[in-house]
Enzyme design. Sequence first.
Site, short mmCIF file in Angstrom:
data_model
loop_
_atom_site.label_atom_id
_atom_site.label_comp_id
_atom_site.label_asym_id
_atom_site.label_seq_id
_atom_site.Cartn_x
_atom_site.Cartn_y
_atom_site.Cartn_z
CB SER A 141 -0.90 0.03 1.23
OG SER A 141 -1.57 1.28 1.34
CE1 TYR A 154 -4.32 -2.00 4.39
CE2 TYR A 154 -3.54 0.26 4.10
CZ TYR A 154 -3.90 -0.97 3.56
OH TYR A 154 -3.82 -1.16 2.19
#
Length: 254
Positions: A141, A154
């Site tokens: 990500s 996250y």
Amino acid sequence: MQYPFAGKVALITGGASGIGKAIAKRFVQNGASVVIADLCVEATIDADWKQAGTSLQFVRVDVRREADLLDAVRFAKATFGGLDILVNSAGIFPRATIQNTTAELWDKIMEVNLKGVYHACRAAIPEIIERGGGAIINIGSLNAFGGTPDLFAYSTSKGGVVTLTVNLARSLAKHKIRVNCVHPGWVLTEGEKEVQKQGGRPDNWYETEGEKLPLGRIQTPEDIAPCVLFLASDEASQITGQSLAVDGGLGFHY
């Protein structure tokens, strides 16, 4: 661009929806045999997949369980004869700042997003070695390099995936296994739509926000899939240990 994957076998975690589903479709379209490893397989065996026939199989997997991943790899070998490609796409992205991230939530995110990749790699590597080499592609990500406050755990988990990728690439090069990481930006998956819906965003919000991005729109899962196929293909035979941002220029904002 089409890549020849005839005779190749790919295992894709989290392949029942979102980015993973788009990747699975592309592999099947390019001739690969694909095993989707996901918690939610029952709901995905629909008309969307029927044209893939026997070259696509589903197995129920919780990536937090090492035994599930070992079973998935054994299934791939028993069904298609081996394993050449692993794509780690399974992941969760609950919104929470550090103040709102309980120990239980932290552990859950790390177990799925980071430990799940570890489990899958541990299970798959012996079979890929047996095939004479192959490729592992981890879905990271853009947040791994500087996440927003509400994606604290996250983002940290995805930073761990980057480190895991580099270390695996170094240790597996002698086995002709390439390991790379693809970093999406802001991708409009069904899961992301649900998160924004719960936050009270209107239906046209994505379009308006997308126009503010460098390339003028929010990404789709189909934007990410071709890059994964490239890294799994022979065209990328000298690429390993790398991070490829497929973020529509969103990284310029960090």
